[in-house]
Write a protein that holds these residues in place. Structure first.
Motif, mmCIF file in Angstrom:
data_model
loop_
_atom_site.group_PDB
_atom_site.id
_atom_site.type_symbol
_atom_site.label_atom_id
_atom_site.label_comp_id
_atom_site.label_asym_id
_atom_site.label_seq_id
_atom_site.Cartn_x
_atom_site.Cartn_y
_atom_site.Cartn_z
ATOM 1 N N LEU A 269 0.805 -1.217 0.000
ATOM 2 C CA LEU A 269 0.000 0.000 0.000
ATOM 3 C C LEU A 269 0.842 1.272 0.000
ATOM 4 O O LEU A 269 0.319 2.356 0.243
ATOM 5 C CB LEU A 269 -0.926 0.000 1.237
ATOM 6 N N GLU A 270 2.112 1.139 -0.303
ATOM 7 C CA GLU A 270 2.977 2.321 -0.224
ATOM 8 C C GLU A 270 2.700 3.355 -1.311
ATOM 9 O O GLU A 270 3.151 4.501 -1.215
ATOM 10 C CB GLU A 270 4.458 1.908 -0.273
ATOM 11 N N ASN A 271 1.943 2.953 -2.348
ATOM 12 C CA ASN A 271 1.661 3.899 -3.430
ATOM 13 C C ASN A 271 0.197 4.310 -3.513
ATOM 14 O O ASN A 271 -0.222 4.885 -4.525
ATOM 15 C CB ASN A 271 2.087 3.278 -4.780
ATOM 16 N N VAL A 272 -0.583 4.026 -2.487
ATOM 17 C CA VAL A 272 -1.996 4.376 -2.560
ATOM 18 C C VAL A 272 -2.192 5.892 -2.491
ATOM 19 O O VAL A 272 -1.484 6.595 -1.763
ATOM 20 C CB VAL A 272 -2.828 3.692 -1.437
ATOM 21 N N ASN A 273 -3.138 6.371 -3.263
ATOM 22 C CA ASN A 273 -3.484 7.790 -3.253
ATOM 23 C C ASN A 273 -4.718 8.075 -2.385
ATOM 24 O O ASN A 273 -4.915 9.212 -1.952
ATOM 25 C CB ASN A 273 -3.769 8.268 -4.682
ATOM 26 N N TRP A 274 -5.510 7.030 -2.174
ATOM 27 C CA TRP A 274 -6.745 7.211 -1.405
ATOM 28 C C TRP A 274 -6.895 6.090 -0.384
ATOM 29 O O TRP A 274 -6.694 4.908 -0.700
ATOM 30 C CB TRP A 274 -7.973 7.203 -2.319
ATOM 31 N N LEU A 275 -7.256 6.459 0.822
ATOM 32 C CA LEU A 275 -7.624 5.516 1.869
ATOM 33 C C LEU A 275 -9.046 5.866 2.302
ATOM 34 O O LEU A 275 -9.302 6.997 2.736
ATOM 35 C CB LEU A 275 -6.677 5.606 3.067
ATOM 36 N N ILE A 276 -9.962 4.927 2.159
ATOM 37 C CA ILE A 276 -11.364 5.193 2.503
ATOM 38 C C ILE A 276 -11.762 4.304 3.678
ATOM 39 O O ILE A 276 -11.561 3.078 3.640
ATOM 40 C CB ILE A 276 -12.309 4.912 1.307
ATOM 41 N N LEU A 277 -12.296 4.900 4.695
ATOM 42 C CA LEU A 277 -12.833 4.174 5.843
ATOM 43 C C LEU A 277 -14.361 4.260 5.775
ATOM 44 O O LEU A 277 -14.943 5.306 6.060
ATOM 45 C CB LEU A 277 -12.329 4.783 7.155
ATOM 46 N N ASP A 278 -14.984 3.163 5.343
ATOM 47 C CA ASP A 278 -16.438 3.144 5.240
ATOM 48 C C ASP A 278 -17.031 2.472 6.472
ATOM 49 O O ASP A 278 -16.539 1.436 6.923
ATOM 50 C CB ASP A 278 -16.859 2.387 3.980
ATOM 51 N N GLU A 279 -18.101 3.055 7.009
ATOM 52 C CA GLU A 279 -18.710 2.576 8.255
ATOM 53 C C GLU A 279 -17.661 2.530 9.366
ATOM 54 O O GLU A 279 -17.493 1.533 10.065
ATOM 55 C CB GLU A 279 -19.334 1.180 8.063
ATOM 56 N N ALA A 280 -16.948 3.650 9.507
ATOM 57 C CA ALA A 280 -15.853 3.711 10.483
ATOM 58 C C ALA A 280 -16.344 3.443 11.900
ATOM 59 O O ALA A 280 -15.649 2.802 12.702
ATOM 60 C CB ALA A 280 -15.183 5.085 10.414
ATOM 61 N N ASP A 281 -17.549 3.896 12.224
ATOM 62 C CA ASP A 281 -18.071 3.680 13.573
ATOM 63 C C ASP A 281 -18.232 2.197 13.875
ATOM 64 O O ASP A 281 -17.902 1.723 14.962
ATOM 65 C CB ASP A 281 -19.401 4.414 13.761
ATOM 66 N N GLU A 282 -18.689 1.433 12.887
ATOM 67 C CA GLU A 282 -18.896 0.004 13.114
ATOM 68 C C GLU A 282 -17.570 -0.733 13.217
ATOM 69 O O GLU A 282 -17.448 -1.696 13.985
ATOM 70 C CB GLU A 282 -19.741 -0.591 11.985
ATOM 71 N N MET A 283 -16.558 -0.313 12.476
ATOM 72 C CA MET A 283 -15.250 -0.943 12.594
ATOM 73 C C MET A 283 -14.699 -0.793 14.008
ATOM 74 O O MET A 283 -14.097 -1.710 14.560
ATOM 75 C CB MET A 283 -14.276 -0.358 11.559
ATOM 76 N N LEU A 284 -14.939 0.362 14.601
ATOM 77 C CA LEU A 284 -14.487 0.573 15.977
ATOM 78 C C LEU A 284 -15.322 -0.238 16.955
ATOM 79 O O LEU A 284 -14.796 -0.816 17.910
ATOM 80 C CB LEU A 284 -14.549 2.058 16.322
ATOM 81 N N ASN A 285 -16.628 -0.293 16.725
ATOM 82 C CA ASN A 285 -17.497 -1.099 17.588
ATOM 83 C C ASN A 285 -17.090 -2.563 17.576
ATOM 84 O O ASN A 285 -17.246 -3.273 18.571
ATOM 85 C CB ASN A 285 -18.963 -0.981 17.147
ATOM 86 N N MET A 286 -16.565 -3.029 16.449
ATOM 87 C CA MET A 286 -16.174 -4.428 16.321
ATOM 88 C C MET A 286 -14.756 -4.683 16.813
ATOM 89 O O MET A 286 -14.258 -5.807 16.733
ATOM 90 C CB MET A 286 -16.310 -4.856 14.854
#
Length: 612
Positions: free
Chosen positions: A144-161
């Motif tokens: 992932l060293e060349n990624v231009n975009w990082l998207i966190l979808d449903e970030a609240d649920e990822m933390l809940n889990m």
């Protein structure tokens, strides 16, 4: 009206959107797409479930992707494999006319070797769950060293889990110079913390108010005793013949138990939870999407990524532990401009949990009585009549049989024919609900029926008030008695003005109630002198020993003969209750019949064999 072309998207993407039936962007798309296209600033975006978040971040990334570069240029993280697969599918559909573009989903429960083979071919966009993404990074198969975009979808649920550590590891291997896009339906403090720690001066946009529920969803609650929770659930399903619903449970075990009961009782239902294999989950979700299943019983996590726009109801069999999860649950209905209903089934002690949810969603719950048998029969009967009215008659095939039919029915006029037809199809339902008990919580009902000056306790706790006397009465549930009718019967005796009524206990063949002890003699005399009757049955009222709470651990001594007999009867009453068939143990309208087709498809008996 704004179009997707106005947002700056190229013709290939617009052509794919047209094929999918997308005409105009939603509010979150209209705000997010130009922002991501025009700026490299990090973005923090709020959008309710079902408002098109995937297109909001996916389309501007596709617009800017370098197809000639085979490096991974974007990583999208989602909390569940179902949601990861859904996002990957959507992006694949959006890129239909982008020759050479590739997207892959990486998630647990599937062959990691197959996923590695895809990555080695070169993938422009990766959609992954945190756990599998970290696994691939550790194996040095995902770079992932060349990624231009990082998207966190449903970030609240990822933390809940509990994925905070995995998010930290993934973010640590991405370049500092990238655009981070955080999308969430709710913004609890933990999500704000991610934004603070991993984003640089993010731009914030929202479609609607933060943490608020959809305006298209109304919220109702039913108060029942714990033992009636499941029966109330079935009543809700029965009173809505066209129900298409997700029932949310808190645990995998509870989910499977509720689904098994519904299947046994003849409902078109199945379970979705983490103990199922991926093939089983895919099968259940596919059947639910195409409406072969009418009711899906699911955990919060398993339902993520289930893209369904026509749900009529979301039912909370039990409220979630995290109040933010209620927003996600209710957001599964009322999508794509349609209205929906979110229902909470609670006990009297759980009512307090509704208040913080109301503050979160900015709406009030409406107290709703559990449907009566009469209401259910009326709704189901009218549904049946609608089906008969709308049925398409195949004249060619049926004409040959009509003479024999007319001969058999000769002598029956129109009204008699209709009655017999309805009875043939509907007698089972009518018989079952003929003497259906009131499922509303008795403490809750008493609290709403009493005079406001009385000291009512609506929290489901047993009172131990020495100022109250306890009475036995020889009628109960089998006589169609409920707390409201008992209160009315007491008031009819005109014992005293505004007499206080305490604990009420309705059993099958008899009941108990408490009244102000200062009117003990007047109560007995009033019932006797008035010759009280209830639906033609003579009513007998006797004073009995007041129940103790049992906290002292002492043995109860003495008591009148009627009280001792009452205790024996109650024990037998409980046994009879256990021996009775569960509510709904028949095949009726709104429920599937074995091996027959209904409006929602054919019964699938294999669901009972599913792994628990």
């Amino acid at each position: 009206m704004t179009t997707f072309k106005d947002l700056g998207l190229n013709e290939n993407i617009i052509k794919a959107l047209t094929d999918l039936g997308y005409e105009n962007p939603t509010e979150i798309q209209e705000k997010a797409i130009p922002q991501v296209l025009a700026s490299k600033a990090d973005l923090k975006a709020f959008a309710q479930t079902g408002t098109g978040k995937t297109a909001a971040f996916g389309l501007p990334i596709l617009e800017q992707i370098d197809i000639n570069n085979r490096d991974t240029q974007a990583i999208i993280l989602s909390p569940t494999r179902e949601l990861a697969l859904q996002i990957a599918k959507n992006i694949e559909e959006f890129s239909k006319y982008m020759k050479g573009f590739s997207v892959a989903a990486v998630y647990g429960g599937a062959s990691i070797e197959e996923q590695i083979r895809k990555l080695k071919k070169g993938v422009h966009v990766i959609v992954g769950t945190p756990g599998r993404t970290v696994d691939l990074i550790n194996r040095k198969q995902l770079k992932l060293e060349n990624v231009n975009w990082l998207i966190l979808d449903e970030a609240d649920e990822m933390l809940n889990m509990g994925f905070k550590d995995e998010l930290d590891k993934i973010l640590a291997v991405t370049p500092k110079e990238k655009q981070t896009l955080l999308f969430s339906a709710t913004f609890p403090r933990e999500v704000e913390s991610i934004a603070k720690n991993y984003m640089h001066k993010p731009v914030e946009i929202s479609a609607g108010e933060k943490n608020k529920g959809s305006d298209q969803v109304s919220h109702q609650y039913y108060v029942v005793s714990e033992r009636n929770r499941y029966n109330a659930l079935k009543r809700i399903a029965d009173v809505n013949p066209d129900i298409y619903s997700i029932i949310f449970c808190r645990t995998r075990r509870e989910t499977q138990e509720v689904a098994d009961k519904l299947i046994k009782d003849g409902y078109n239902a199945d379970a979705l939870h983490g103990d199922l294999s991926q093939a089983q989950r895919d099968s259940v979700m596919e059947k639910f999407r195409n409406k072969t299943l009418q009711i899906l019983v699911a955990t919060d996590v398993a339902a993520r990524g289930l893209d369904v726009n026509d749900l009529t109801h979301v039912i909370n069999h039990k409220l979630p532990d995290q109040i933010e999860s209620y927003t996600h649950r209710s957001g599964r209905t009322g999508r794509a401009g349609k209205v929906g209903i979110s229902i909470a089934i609670v006990t009297a002690r759980e009512k307090g949990k509704l208040r913080p949810i109301e503050r979160l969603i900015g709406k009030q719950f409406v107290s709703t009585p559990v449907p009566t048998g009469k209401e259910i029969c009326q709704n189901q009967l009218l549904k049946l009549i609608d089906k008969v009215h709308d049925i398409k008659v195949n004249d060619i095939e049926i004409n040959d049989f009509l003479p024999s039919i007319y001969e058999k029915l000769e002598g029956l006029d129109r009204e008699e024919l209709i009655k017999r037809f309805v009875s043939l199809e509907f007698n089972t339902f009518l018989t079952y609900y003929q003497n259906a008990p009131d499922l509303n919580d008795s403490d809750q009902m008493r609290g709403s029926d009493r005079n406001s000056s009385r000291d009512s306790d609506t929290r489901g706790k047993r009172r131990d008030d020495e100022n109250m006397s306890r009475f036995f009465i020889n009628i109960g549930r089998k006589d169609n008695l409920n707390p409201a009718r008992l209160i009315g019967l007491i008031n009819d005796q005109k014992i005293a003005k505004n007499i206080e009524i305490g604990q009420i206990e309705i059993l099958d063949t008899f009941s108990f109630f408490e009244l102000d002890k200062n009117y003990q003699d007047e109560t007995i005399a009033s019932f006797k002198e008035n010759g009280a009757d209830f639906e033609g049955r003579n009513v007998n009222v006797e004073i009995t020993e007041k129940k103790r709470t049992g906290r002292s651990g002492g043995r109860r001594d003495g008591g009148s003969s009627s009280e001792r007999g009452g205790d024996r009867a109650k024990s037998g009453d409980r046994k009879r209750s256990r021996d009775r068939k569960p509510e709904g143990d028949f095949s009726g309208f709104g429920r599937k019949r074995p091996d027959t087709k209904s409006a929602f498809g054919t019964t699938d008996k294999s669901s009972k064999r599913r792994k628990r």
